[in-house]
Design an enzyme around this catalytic site. Structure first.
Site, PDB file in Angstrom:
ATOM      1  CB  CYS A 134       0.885  -1.857   5.249  1.00  0.00           C
ATOM      2  SG  CYS A 134      -0.280  -2.816   4.265  1.00  0.00           S
ATOM      3  CB  CYS A 137       1.905  -3.312   1.843  1.00  0.00           C
ATOM      4  SG  CYS A 137       0.348  -2.538   2.165  1.00  0.00           S
ATOM      5  CG  ASP A 138       5.474  -2.998   3.198  1.00  0.00           C
ATOM      6  OD1 ASP A 138       5.075  -2.892   2.027  1.00  0.00           O
ATOM      7  OD2 ASP A 138       5.494  -2.055   3.992  1.00  0.00           O
TER       8      ASP A 138
END
Ligand code: FAD
Lengths: 313, 108
Positions: A134, A137-138
């Site tokens: 992701c 997200c990261d």
């Protein structure tokens, strides 16, 4: 045992749209979702191709809107994972979750798909320590680092593009010599100075000490291997359908997707499959939502043709 | 129903490390979809474990030190601390039943 008219398994775009239609049709409707409503799209930064949002919309925000719309008409979103689905003796279906059992007169399965893993040494070990599925997200944890993205589809290119906001460079490692991604995504990637391509190349191993430090790449044409120092490995190599509940119940194609007709009907009366879980050409949010609507309408017809009077309670 | 409280780089030591109760920290950021999905589940867990486990969250955008110290490179990440020690790490959004299992493991 709790009884429902229409049970929907999976709260992604397909499931939530089915819920809007089913509950708006005054049917007692519940959506079972093992994680949080939204499915795959909730992890995406911007959805640019969903009609009605000319400026694009954040995937999670869109998921929230779909859920609100379903709940507005009375659908319940139940945060439970469905562990088994079977036809009941006198018609309808029994669903089991870790929290209990439910019966439903019709079922729409919209369990979608989960991302594939590379299956190479080091991958599992470094999840959360440099291996990610992701980018939204990261990405921010990889500021000014060199990373690779594995894959060649739209998801891979979208996420690579997103990563360039943070990272120093992205190498897209793709096992073929051409991309599956749409023309607009390809154009963006080719003109982005931070993105480079490693064609005909696969990841053989991911290495590091406390976090990812390098990958071993192999060129499939020349057979050469080389070490590439990287801080992050982002994997977008397609999805595998969540067909566990359907195994042995309905026909699946070679890829594990359920075979349905134009109304999303399976070979089992009263059982419908919609969205990414079914055999289809386009795996997009809009088509998943369209499937969900079609399935809910077909389920409604099915319920109208099979009134509840026979169900013993 | 108490809200899951925010902790910061400055309060992490007193709120988490020195807390008498086992403490679960939810590392999140506003732009992370799965983090926003996990938040209501963490809220529910905080009610299920009321009095037994302390639940807090940390915004990784605003607090770079603690996430760096624990090598966090993926969110959501949940970390469970007991007696000042890290007892368990859960990376990514898992079903509630999985989370419960992991919390229970960290409690024994
Ligand atoms: C990174 C990424 C970017 C994308 N970008 C775009 C885009 O820009 N535009 C676009 O149109 N499409 C995009 N897509 C594709 C789109 O997200 C999918 O086509 C769409 O989400 C499919 O919806 P679905 O409802 O069929 O399945 P999913 O979204 O996969 O939802 C299935 C849901 O079912 C739940 N579930 C599974 N099994 C169970 C069970 N046993 N019990 C309870 N719940 C269960 C899952 O947790 C999940 O929430 C993207 C996909 C990815 C991964």
């Amino acid at each position: 045992m709790k009884t429902l008219d229409i049970a929907i398994i999976g709260g992604g775009g397909a499931g939530l749209t089915a819920a809007i239609y089913a509950s708006r049709g005054m049917r007692k409707t519940a959506v079972f979702e093992r994680l949080g409503a939204g499915g795959q799209i909730a992890t995406t930064d911007v959805v640019e191709n969903f009609p009605g949002f000319p400026e694009g919309i954040n995937g999670f925000d869109l998921a929230q809107l779909l859920q609100r719309q379903a709940e507005k008409f009375g659908a319940k979103v139940i945060q439970e994972s469905v562990t088994s689905l079977s036809p009941a003796e006198h018609g309808g279906f029994v669903l089991e979750t870790e929290a209990g059992a439910y019966t439903a007169r019709a079922v729409v399965v919209t369990a979608g798909a989960d991302y594939n893993h590379l299956g190479v040494p080091g991958e599992a070990e470094f999840v959360g320590k440099g291996v990610s599925y992701c980018a939204t997200c990261d990405g921010a944890f990889f500021k000014d680092q060199d990373v690779i993205v594995v894959g060649g589809g739209d998801a891979a290119l979208d996420e690579a593009e997103f990563l360039t906001r943070y990272v120093k460079s992205v190498r897209i490692v793709h096992r073929r010599h051409e991309l599956r991604a749409s023309a607009i995504n390809q154009q963006r990637a080719f003109s982005n100075p931070k993105i480079r391509f490693d064609w005909d190349t696969v990841v053989e191993r991911i290495e590091g000490s406390s976090s990812v430090e390098r990958v071993l790449l192999r060129n499939l044409v020349t057979g050469e291997t080389r070490e590439q120092p990287v801080g992050g490995v982002f994997v977008f190599i397609g999805q595998a359908p969540n067909n566990g509940l359907l195994n042995g119940l309905v026909a699946l194609d070679a890829g594990g997707h359920a075979i349905v007709d134009l109304e999303m009907k399976t070979s089992v009366p009263g059982l419908f499959v919609a969205g990414d879980l079914r055999t289809k050409a386009a795996r997009q949010l809009i088509s998943a939502c369209g499937d969900g609507a079609t399935a809910a309408i077909a389920a409604e017809h099915y319920l109208a043709a099979h009134p509840a009077n026979t169900s013993a309670k | 129903m108490a809200e899951v409280r925010e902790v910061t780089d400055a309060t992490f030591d007193s709120d988490v490390v020195k807390n008498d109760l086992p403490t679960l920290v939810d590392f999140w950021a506003p732009w992370c979809g799965p983090c926003r999905m996990v938040a209501p589940v963490v809220q529910e867990l905080s009610e299920d474990y009321a009095g037994k486990v302390n639940f807090v969250k940390m915004n990784t955008d605003e607090n770079p030190q603690v996430p760096t110290k624990f090598g966090i490179r993926s969110i959501p990440t949940l970390m469970i601390f007991r007696g000042g020690e890290l007892k368990g790490t859960i990376v990514g959004f898992r079903p509630k039943s999985d989370l419960k299992k992991r919390i229970d493991e960290a409690l024994v």
